[in-house]
Write a protein that holds these residues in place. Structure first.
Motif, short mmCIF file in Angstrom:
data_model
loop_
_atom_site.label_atom_id
_atom_site.label_comp_id
_atom_site.label_asym_id
_atom_site.label_seq_id
_atom_site.Cartn_x
_atom_site.Cartn_y
_atom_site.Cartn_z
N UNK A 185 0.67 -1.37 -0.08
CA UNK A 185 -0.09 0.00 -0.04
C UNK A 185 1.05 1.36 -0.12
N UNK A 186 0.55 2.09 -0.82
CA UNK A 186 0.90 3.65 -0.73
C UNK A 186 -0.07 4.58 -0.65
N UNK A 187 -0.23 5.45 0.19
CA UNK A 187 -1.33 6.15 0.42
C UNK A 187 -0.97 7.82 0.61
N UNK A 188 -1.95 8.63 0.08
CA UNK A 188 -1.76 10.24 0.08
C UNK A 188 -3.07 10.94 0.66
N UNK A 189 -2.93 11.53 1.54
CA UNK A 189 -3.76 12.49 1.87
C UNK A 189 -3.76 13.88 1.50
N UNK A 190 -4.69 14.59 0.87
CA UNK A 190 -4.59 15.88 0.62
C UNK A 190 -5.25 16.77 1.70
N UNK A 191 -4.67 17.53 2.24
CA UNK A 191 -4.97 18.21 3.48
C UNK A 191 -6.10 19.47 2.69
N UNK A 192 -7.17 19.17 3.20
CA UNK A 192 -8.27 20.26 2.53
C UNK A 192 -8.89 21.15 3.36
N UNK A 193 -8.47 21.02 4.80
CA UNK A 193 -8.76 22.18 5.80
C UNK A 193 -8.04 21.72 7.05
N UNK A 194 -7.96 22.60 7.98
CA UNK A 194 -7.31 22.67 9.08
C UNK A 194 -8.02 22.50 10.31
N UNK A 195 -7.56 21.40 11.02
CA UNK A 195 -8.34 21.39 12.52
C UNK A 195 -7.06 21.50 13.46
N UNK A 196 -6.52 22.78 13.37
CA UNK A 196 -5.61 23.46 14.17
C UNK A 196 -6.05 24.62 14.79
N UNK A 197 -5.67 24.47 16.27
CA UNK A 197 -6.10 25.62 17.04
C UNK A 197 -5.88 27.02 16.52
N UNK A 198 -6.98 27.82 16.21
CA UNK A 198 -6.43 29.32 15.94
C UNK A 198 -6.78 29.12 14.27
N UNK A 199 -7.09 28.21 13.90
CA UNK A 199 -6.86 28.04 12.06
C UNK A 199 -8.22 27.51 11.75
N UNK A 200 -8.89 26.89 12.81
CA UNK A 200 -10.37 26.09 12.33
C UNK A 200 -11.60 27.28 12.15
N UNK A 201 -12.01 26.94 10.76
CA UNK A 201 -13.07 27.79 10.46
C UNK A 201 -14.39 26.64 9.69
N UNK A 202 -15.19 27.18 9.69
CA UNK A 202 -16.28 26.41 9.01
C UNK A 202 -15.91 25.42 7.79
N UNK A 203 -16.08 24.12 7.82
CA UNK A 203 -15.82 23.42 6.62
C UNK A 203 -17.14 22.95 5.99
N UNK A 204 -16.95 22.73 4.58
CA UNK A 204 -18.27 22.30 3.78
C UNK A 204 -17.49 21.24 2.77
N UNK A 205 -18.27 20.28 2.40
CA UNK A 205 -17.92 19.31 1.41
C UNK A 205 -17.45 19.93 0.15
N UNK A 206 -17.99 21.00 -0.28
CA UNK A 206 -17.69 21.90 -1.41
C UNK A 206 -16.26 22.35 -1.46
N UNK A 207 -15.89 22.93 -0.03
CA UNK A 207 -14.49 23.48 0.03
C UNK A 207 -13.51 22.23 0.06
N UNK A 208 -14.04 21.28 0.56
CA UNK A 208 -13.15 19.84 0.57
C UNK A 208 -12.72 19.40 -0.61
N UNK A 209 -13.87 19.29 -1.55
CA UNK A 209 -13.53 18.87 -2.80
C UNK A 209 -12.74 19.78 -3.73
N UNK A 210 -13.06 21.30 -3.71
CA UNK A 210 -12.34 22.10 -4.37
C UNK A 210 -10.74 22.05 -3.94
N UNK A 211 -10.35 22.01 -2.70
CA UNK A 211 -9.18 21.78 -2.21
C UNK A 211 -8.48 20.55 -2.77
#
Ligand code: HPA
Length: 217
Positions: A172-198
């Motif tokens: 197995x080889x795997x890659x995650x595309x980071x589409x949003x940030x779950x980091x204190x101070x950087x958390x904003x509302x997330x939507x499926x559309x934004x995830x797809x765009x990123x």
């Protein structure tokens, strides 16, 4: 075959990088209500067809403070937090009852990907992917907890397929595309559309790496 919007659902057979490949356009997700044996069925079909290496990708929320949206994270390991284990039940003799997971993500493939990314000037991150059932994105407290548990990214897929692939001897080889940030101070509302765009924006970089890897296999 797959049933989430944005995951169109076909099995595609063809050649890539001069090798015969089979690709899933979309996948089954546990949060859709499928049983684990359904989520992982395509991997067993691949095994029956003689596939030796599985390339997986996903969208993930970054919990590592150094990550940025659009980053590619090569998965070096995972944490399985799905509520049902894909190998629960009678063992199918594709593999052992108690499969080893000391190298779920093949180190040689990771080295190859690093080399290809460096040659192409593509920045890649390394990290641990934590799989959880969704379908909610995480609360700030959950992102914090997952980070403390050792996650660099969190998502709702991949871990079941990887476990089943390893059980039946597929690399197995795997890659995650980071589409949003779950980091204190950087958390904003997330939507499926934004995830797809990123994810769409980062895709050419990932495709380059994977196509080159397939060529060199
Ligand atoms: N959490 C869970 N799954 C995800 C995320 C997230 O932040 N982003 C993309 N898939």
């Amino acid at each position: 075959m797959s049933t989430v919007e944005g995951h169109s659902g076909k099995l595609i057979f063809g050649k890539l990088g001069g090798k015969e490949v089979m690709a899933m356009q979309g996948r089954f997700h546990y949060y859709e209500g499928y049983a684990m044996r359904e989520v992982t069925f395509p991997v067993r079909v691949m095994r029956e067809l003689g596939i030796r290496t599985l390339f997986v990708s996903n969208a993930g929320g970054g919990t590592n403070a150094e990550f940025e949206i659009g980053d590619l994270m090569i998965i070096t390991d995972h944490i399985n937090l799905f509520p049902e284990h894909p190998l629960r039940g009678k063992n199918i003799d594709y593999g052992l009852r108690f499969p080893d997971m000391s190298e779920a993500y093949d180190r040689e493939l990771i080295r190859m990907a690093d080399a290809i990314a460096a040659e192409a000037g593509i920045r890649v991150r390394h990290g641990v992917y934590l799989g959880t059932q969704g379908p909610t994105f995480e609360t700030p407290a959950e992102y914090r907890m997952f980070h403390r548990m050792g996650a660099d990214a969190v998502g709702m897929s991949t871990v079941p397929e990887v476990i089943v692939a390893r059980h039946c001897g597929i690399r197995v080889f795997g890659v995650s595309v980071i589409t949003d940030l779950g980091v204190d101070g950087k958390i904003i509302e997330v939507s499926h559309e934004e995830v797809q765009k990123a994810a769409d924006e980062a895709q050419p970089k990932m495709t380059h790496i994977m196509r080159e890897m397939i060529k060199r296999l």
